[in-house]
Design a protein around this motif. Structure first.
Motif, PDB file in Angstrom:
ATOM      1  N   TRP A  43      49.903  41.269  51.872  1.00  0.00           N
ATOM      2  CA  TRP A  43      49.519  41.909  50.929  1.00  0.00           C
ATOM      3  C   TRP A  43      49.785  43.101  50.503  1.00  0.00           C
ATOM      4  CZ3 TRP A  43      47.503  37.044  52.472  1.00  0.00           C
ATOM      5  CH2 TRP A  43      46.246  37.265  51.767  1.00  0.00           C
ATOM      6  N   VAL A  48      49.857  43.208  45.850  1.00  0.00           N
ATOM      7  CA  VAL A  48      50.338  42.058  45.984  1.00  0.00           C
ATOM      8  C   VAL A  48      51.296  41.284  44.989  1.00  0.00           C
ATOM      9  CG1 VAL A  48      48.261  39.820  46.080  1.00  0.00           C
ATOM     10  CG2 VAL A  48      47.802  42.538  45.642  1.00  0.00           C
ATOM     11  N   ILE A  62      41.938  40.045  39.799  1.00  0.00           N
ATOM     12  CA  ILE A  62      42.047  40.922  40.991  1.00  0.00           C
ATOM     13  C   ILE A  62      42.764  42.032  40.586  1.00  0.00           C
ATOM     14  CG2 ILE A  62      41.603  39.138  42.906  1.00  0.00           C
ATOM     15  CD1 ILE A  62      44.182  38.737  43.476  1.00  0.00           C
ATOM     16  N   HIS A  98      51.777  34.715  51.343  1.00  0.00           N
ATOM     17  CA  HIS A  98      51.643  34.550  49.911  1.00  0.00           C
ATOM     18  C   HIS A  98      52.484  33.533  49.583  1.00  0.00           C
ATOM     19  CE1 HIS A  98      47.550  33.796  47.885  1.00  0.00           C
ATOM     20  NE2 HIS A  98      47.368  34.751  48.375  1.00  0.00           N
ATOM     21  N   PHE A 140      48.126  32.373  41.785  1.00  0.00           N
ATOM     22  CA  PHE A 140      47.654  33.461  40.000  1.00  0.00           C
ATOM     23  C   PHE A 140      49.219  34.885  39.868  1.00  0.00           C
ATOM     24  CE2 PHE A 140      46.863  34.801  44.294  1.00  0.00           C
ATOM     25  CZ  PHE A 140      47.560  36.342  44.081  1.00  0.00           C
ATOM     26  N   TRP A 189      42.902  29.390  46.917  1.00  0.00           N
ATOM     27  CA  TRP A 189      42.188  30.043  46.112  1.00  0.00           C
ATOM     28  C   TRP A 189      42.560  30.686  44.541  1.00  0.00           C
ATOM     29  CZ3 TRP A 189      42.715  34.941  43.112  1.00  0.00           C
ATOM     30  CH2 TRP A 189      41.624  34.984  41.788  1.00  0.00           C
ATOM     31  N   GLU A 230      38.672  29.002  49.215  1.00  0.00           N
ATOM     32  CA  GLU A 230      37.810  30.212  48.748  1.00  0.00           C
ATOM     33  C   GLU A 230      37.218  30.160  47.602  1.00  0.00           C
ATOM     34  OE1 GLU A 230      40.125  33.183  48.983  1.00  0.00           O
ATOM     35  OE2 GLU A 230      39.175  34.782  49.207  1.00  0.00           O
ATOM     36  N   LYS A 232      33.793  32.206  44.941  1.00  0.00           N
ATOM     37  CA  LYS A 232      34.471  33.662  44.306  1.00  0.00           C
ATOM     38  C   LYS A 232      32.639  33.040  43.351  1.00  0.00           C
ATOM     39  CE  LYS A 232      37.132  37.100  42.326  1.00  0.00           C
ATOM     40  NZ  LYS A 232      38.275  37.798  42.409  1.00  0.00           N
ATOM     41  N   ASP A 263      35.016  35.083  51.516  1.00  0.00           N
ATOM     42  CA  ASP A 263      35.025  36.963  51.871  1.00  0.00           C
ATOM     43  C   ASP A 263      34.218  37.543  50.763  1.00  0.00           C
ATOM     44  OD1 ASP A 263      35.983  39.041  49.507  1.00  0.00           O
ATOM     45  OD2 ASP A 263      38.149  37.853  49.453  1.00  0.00           O
ATOM     46  N   HIS A 266      33.296  38.798  47.940  1.00  0.00           N
ATOM     47  CA  HIS A 266      32.373  37.257  46.374  1.00  0.00           C
ATOM     48  C   HIS A 266      31.215  36.920  46.350  1.00  0.00           C
ATOM     49  CE1 HIS A 266      37.351  36.119  46.968  1.00  0.00           C
ATOM     50  NE2 HIS A 266      37.701  36.991  46.356  1.00  0.00           N
ATOM     51  N   HIS A 290      37.711  36.294  54.803  1.00  0.00           N
ATOM     52  CA  HIS A 290      38.186  37.122  53.958  1.00  0.00           C
ATOM     53  C   HIS A 290      37.782  38.710  53.745  1.00  0.00           C
ATOM     54  CE1 HIS A 290      41.442  35.140  51.491  1.00  0.00           C
ATOM     55  NE2 HIS A 290      41.764  34.814  53.133  1.00  0.00           N
ATOM     56  N   ASP A 298      34.270  42.991  43.208  1.00  0.00           N
ATOM     57  CA  ASP A 298      34.965  42.991  44.995  1.00  0.00           C
ATOM     58  C   ASP A 298      36.673  43.572  44.315  1.00  0.00           C
ATOM     59  OD1 ASP A 298      36.637  41.139  45.988  1.00  0.00           O
ATOM     60  OD2 ASP A 298      37.410  39.731  44.372  1.00  0.00           O
ATOM     61  N   ASP A 330      41.557  40.857  53.782  1.00  0.00           N
ATOM     62  CA  ASP A 330      42.171  40.980  52.426  1.00  0.00           C
ATOM     63  C   ASP A 330      41.324  41.749  51.582  1.00  0.00           C
ATOM     64  OD1 ASP A 330      42.756  39.999  50.178  1.00  0.00           O
ATOM     65  OD2 ASP A 330      40.850  38.816  49.418  1.00  0.00           O
ATOM     66  N   PHE A 332      43.069  45.653  49.200  1.00  0.00           N
ATOM     67  CA  PHE A 332      44.980  46.152  48.605  1.00  0.00           C
ATOM     68  C   PHE A 332      44.599  46.971  48.153  1.00  0.00           C
ATOM     69  CE2 PHE A 332      43.143  43.337  45.377  1.00  0.00           C
ATOM     70  CZ  PHE A 332      42.723  41.699  46.269  1.00  0.00           C
TER      71      PHE A 332
HETATM   72  C1  RNT Z   1      41.367  36.824  45.300  1.00  0.00           C
HETATM   73  C2  RNT Z   1      40.873  36.450  46.797  1.00  0.00           C
HETATM   74  C3  RNT Z   1      42.112  35.687  47.439  1.00  0.00           C
HETATM   75  C4  RNT Z   1      43.361  37.018  47.675  1.00  0.00           C
HETATM   76  C5  RNT Z   1      44.292  37.435  48.051  1.00  0.00           C
HETATM   77  C6  RNT Z   1      45.332  37.955  47.801  1.00  0.00           C
HETATM   78  O1  RNT Z   1      39.563  37.856  44.766  1.00  0.00           O
HETATM   79  O2  RNT Z   1      40.069  36.991  47.391  1.00  0.00           O
HETATM   80  O3  RNT Z   1      41.537  36.048  48.624  1.00  0.00           O
HETATM   81  O4  RNT Z   1      42.588  38.355  47.169  1.00  0.00           O
HETATM   82  O5  RNT Z   1      44.564  35.935  47.976  1.00  0.00           O
END
Ligand code: RNT
Ligand code: ZN
Length: 422
Positions: A43, A48, A62, A98, A140, A189, A230, A232, A263, A266, A290, A298, A330, A332
């Motif tokens: 991504w 993404v 995000i 994804h 999402f 997630w 995951e 957060k 992550d 997070h 991540h 984040d 992870d 972007f």
């Molecule tokens: C979002 C999470 C999740 C995404 C990815 C795209 O806060 O970190 O992992 O970033 O799945």
């Protein structure tokens, strides 16, 4: 070239001697480095967006900010960009996909209808690249996630939609594992949370637990597929409460023998995941990382070679956890060349692993158990200026990927001839 080769080899020879004096075998380090794959996230290549809907907007707390030209707009473009990035990164790679990166030949396929066949091209490509694949349901960027709640939604119909999406995603992940001979780690997630003070913190968590129980009900062989969850601490628009908190998922993963995903972005700003790895490793079989870089929040900045990255690598290597800690990236960033983002972030992760492997861990641990904290500190400080870079350059050189900044020329060339023509 041959002169340059001699310099790289000569620097390596000197470094090898220096490390040997500390009892570190650089040849063994290079071999070990080869055995640690990094799962590169698809991504970063298209901010993404995925291929489900070209107008698709990223939602779920995000954000990818920036408008650098050249984002991949089709699976072919994304794969070509990944191949370019892979050619500039030494070491073992995996690709993390994804669900929104499906290919349907123009047909509208809802998230609760996805099937392995929609990922056949990716599998074919992964075989050609000789890499494994990992997977994520995309919970999402979808009208059924617009309330900010998905698997914990009060409406059963919405929950069921997402439960079915997770079930189908697991079949796709299992298919990856079977086809490629290496388990696919599938990470769940969800963005669920509230902007403002909730009246009920327990209800959504009960519903999430129930939804996960249903979605993950079918037993799938760990040889092919591993479930990860995951947590957060907050998201944009979900500042006051996150349903899937760390305690929720740590508890859920331990109770259900799942992998726990940590992550780097997070947790509360002064918390670091490097400090969590050893603790978590005592209670779950697999840990998914991540690796990201939060800047004040984040923010998913490109991973740099900072203290935390080196600390993460040292925890994995120093504790002998390479088989149980799965390294995924992870981030972007849409404000710089996206291929450069992959190359910089992934090479940094490999550099951090190199540095960690070159550390005389046993010597340091021995000093510590003898309460010789003086030696521990002196050595750790001295090691910071040891010639790890010569070992890294030599690694790149032996893997036939550009040494030092040379890779940037390749990216600039690709930008000019390919990316700017999109
Ligand atoms: C979002 C999470 C999740 C995404 C990815 C795209 O806060 O970190 O992992 O970033 O799945
Ligand atoms: Zn993440």
């Amino acid at each position: 070239m041959s002169n340059k080769m001699n310099i790289i080899e000569e620097h390596y020879r000197i470094a090898k001697e220096k490390y040997a004096a500390l009892g570190v075998d650089t040849e063994a380090v290079l071999k070990k480095l080869d055995s640690i794959p990094i799962s590169i996230h698809c991504w970063q290549g298209d901010d993404v967006k995925g291929f489900e809907n070209p107008e698709g907007e990223l939602t779920g707390g995000i954000q990818a900010t920036g408008n650098y030209p050249g984002a991949a707009k089709s699976p072919e473009q994304l794969r070509s960009d990944l191949e370019k990035a892979f050619s500039l990164i030494p070491g073992a790679k995996r690709l993390n996909l994804h669900a929104i990166y499906l290919e349907t030949n123009g047909e509208k396929v809802e998230r609760d209808e996805i099937e392995p066949k929609h990922f056949e091209n990716w599998v074919r490509w992964a075989k050609a690249q000789q890499i494994g694949l990992d997977f994520n349901p995309t919970i999402f960027s979808h009208p059924k996630a617009d309330d900010g709640l998905t698997l914990s939604h009060p409406d059963e119909e919405i929950r069921n939609f997402w439960i079915e999406h997770v079930k189908r995603s697991r079949k796709i992940s299992e298919y990856f594992g079977k086809e490629l001979g290496t388990p696919s780690i599938m990470n769940v997630w969800i963005p669920d949370g509230f902007k403002d003070v909730p009246a009920d913190k327990l209800g959504p968590r009960q519903r999430l637990k129930d939804s996960l129980d249903k979605a993950l009900e079918e037993k799938i062989d760990r040889k092919y597929h591993i479930d990860a969850v995951e947590s957060k601490v907050f998201g944009i628009g979900a500042e006051s409460y996150t349903v899937g908190s760390h305690e929720f998922y740590a508890g859920y993963a331990i109770a259900n023998d799942l992998a726990l995903c940590l992550d780097a972005g997070h947790f509360h700003p002064t918390e670091v995941i490097s400090d969590k790895i050893s603790s978590v490793s005592l209670f779950v079989k697999d840990i998914l990382l991540h690796v990201s870089r939060p800047v004040r929040w984040d923010s998913d900045h490109v991973v740099i070679l900072d203290d935390e990255l080196m600390a993460i690598a040292k925890e994995i290597i120093g504790n002998g956890l390479t088989d149980r800690v799965h390294i995924g990236l992870d981030f972007f960033d849409a404000s710089i060349n996206r291929i450069a983002a992959w190359v910089i972030g992934t090479r940094n992760m490999f550099k951090a692993l190199t540095i960690a492997l070159l550390q005389p861990t046993e010597t340091l641990k021995n000093a510590e158990v003898e309460f010789d904290f003086t030696t521990r500190l002196a050595m750790l400080e001295e090691l910071k200026s040891y010639p790890w870079q010569a070992v890294w350059d030599y690694y790149c050189y032996t893997k036939d990927v550009p040494v030092g900044m040379e890779w940037l020329k390749e990216v600039k060339k690709y930008e000019k001839t390919v990316l700017l023509n999109r």
